[in-house]
Design a protein around this motif. Sequence first.
Motif, PDB file in Angstrom:
ATOM      1  N   GLY A  65       0.834  -1.195   0.000  1.00  0.00           N
ATOM      2  CA  GLY A  65       0.000   0.000   0.000  1.00  0.00           C
ATOM      3  C   GLY A  65       0.867   1.242   0.000  1.00  0.00           C
ATOM      4  O   GLY A  65       0.720   2.127  -0.836  1.00  0.00           O
ATOM      5  N   ARG A  66       1.807   1.318   0.937  1.00  0.00           N
ATOM      6  CA  ARG A  66       2.824   2.374   0.971  1.00  0.00           C
ATOM      7  C   ARG A  66       4.170   1.716   1.258  1.00  0.00           C
ATOM      8  O   ARG A  66       4.244   0.552   1.646  1.00  0.00           O
ATOM      9  CB  ARG A  66       2.481   3.424   2.026  1.00  0.00           C
ATOM     10  N   TRP A  67       5.243   2.471   1.082  1.00  0.00           N
ATOM     11  CA  TRP A  67       6.578   1.925   1.290  1.00  0.00           C
ATOM     12  C   TRP A  67       6.883   1.821   2.772  1.00  0.00           C
ATOM     13  O   TRP A  67       6.757   2.803   3.515  1.00  0.00           O
ATOM     14  CB  TRP A  67       7.620   2.793   0.597  1.00  0.00           C
ATOM     15  N   LEU A  68       7.308   0.617   3.200  1.00  0.00           N
ATOM     16  CA  LEU A  68       7.598   0.349   4.604  1.00  0.00           C
ATOM     17  C   LEU A  68       8.980  -0.295   4.716  1.00  0.00           C
ATOM     18  O   LEU A  68       9.378  -1.087   3.860  1.00  0.00           O
ATOM     19  CB  LEU A  68       6.552  -0.602   5.200  1.00  0.00           C
ATOM     20  N   PRO A  69       9.709  -0.016   5.784  1.00  0.00           N
ATOM     21  CA  PRO A  69      11.040  -0.611   5.947  1.00  0.00           C
ATOM     22  C   PRO A  69      10.949  -2.078   6.374  1.00  0.00           C
ATOM     23  O   PRO A  69      10.008  -2.479   7.060  1.00  0.00           O
ATOM     24  CB  PRO A  69      11.662   0.242   7.047  1.00  0.00           C
ATOM     25  N   PHE A  70      11.940  -2.852   5.967  1.00  0.00           N
ATOM     26  CA  PHE A  70      12.002  -4.248   6.402  1.00  0.00           C
ATOM     27  C   PHE A  70      13.450  -4.649   6.648  1.00  0.00           C
ATOM     28  O   PHE A  70      14.389  -4.062   6.122  1.00  0.00           O
ATOM     29  CB  PHE A  70      11.364  -5.189   5.368  1.00  0.00           C
ATOM     30  N   ARG A  71      13.610  -5.708   7.425  1.00  0.00           N
ATOM     31  CA  ARG A  71      14.868  -6.435   7.569  1.00  0.00           C
ATOM     32  C   ARG A  71      14.537  -7.910   7.410  1.00  0.00           C
ATOM     33  O   ARG A  71      13.490  -8.367   7.884  1.00  0.00           O
ATOM     34  CB  ARG A  71      15.528  -6.169   8.918  1.00  0.00           C
ATOM     35  N   ALA A  72      15.427  -8.649   6.741  1.00  0.00           N
ATOM     36  CA  ALA A  72      15.095 -10.025   6.404  1.00  0.00           C
ATOM     37  C   ALA A  72      16.335 -10.894   6.368  1.00  0.00           C
ATOM     38  O   ALA A  72      17.460 -10.417   6.193  1.00  0.00           O
ATOM     39  CB  ALA A  72      14.379 -10.086   5.046  1.00  0.00           C
ATOM     40  N   THR A  73      16.097 -12.184   6.538  1.00  0.00           N
ATOM     41  CA  THR A  73      17.104 -13.204   6.268  1.00  0.00           C
ATOM     42  C   THR A  73      16.520 -14.154   5.229  1.00  0.00           C
ATOM     43  O   THR A  73      15.288 -14.275   5.093  1.00  0.00           O
ATOM     44  CB  THR A  73      17.476 -13.992   7.531  1.00  0.00           C
TER      45      THR A  73
END
Length: 250
Positions: A65-73
């Motif tokens: 929907g809108r740009w959101l921050p993420f962290r991932a492995t």
Amino acid sequence: MSAAAMSASALERHLAQPAGSAVFGPAELDGLPDPVRRYLRTAIGPGTPLATAAALRMRGTIKLGRWLPFRATELLAPQRGFRWSARVAGVVSGSDSYAAGQGRMDWRLLGVLPVMRADGPDVARSAAGRAAGEACWVPTALLPRFGTRWSAVDERHIRARTTIDGTSCDVDYTLDEQARPTRIVLDRWGDPDGTGAWGWHPFGFEVTAHATFGGLTVPAAGRAGWFVGTDRRERGEFFRVTLTALRPVT
């Protein structure tokens, strides 16, 4: 056993099969077109173990929907599948996974409330295409000994053809002057408009930076999405990423 039936630990054991004793050398490139040879020589350092899987860490933004921050492995084994686990905006967490011909998406708000859960043939076919496209992060897995069939259109454009659990994928690489990928594109099964009508659509990763991890020089930053190469590219973009770590499974 399908991805849906496996526990997270069992899925990771399935994906993280260690490399054997073989290392990268000139004989791995015998018979390949010159542009493909240049790409693989750039991507894989001499003597690098021939890993078929890698563990990655990344951060970026994702469009929900809108740009959101993420962290991932992610644990990625292009011929076997992947498990991508992320936390988005600190409140949504979950994973996308694929193994043994089955794909699954499982996302929750605050770890409890379901946000998205999906599986089935369409999800699996789309996930197989994702694994093929992300193989650029494990270039040793793209060597002919592991089943990839390469061709070259010209000095800057090469194609990798792979088959993952019966799904054939042609992935096109555009190379820069140093034989590093700048764009990776494939026709991927999906429903990018959310209409319920699944089909084949151009999907791609536009690379903005490269880095070397454990003897592998790979795309380290860029943006991905649907409709690459069309006037709908900006609308289809939903993923901007920077790799922060990559460890080949050896």
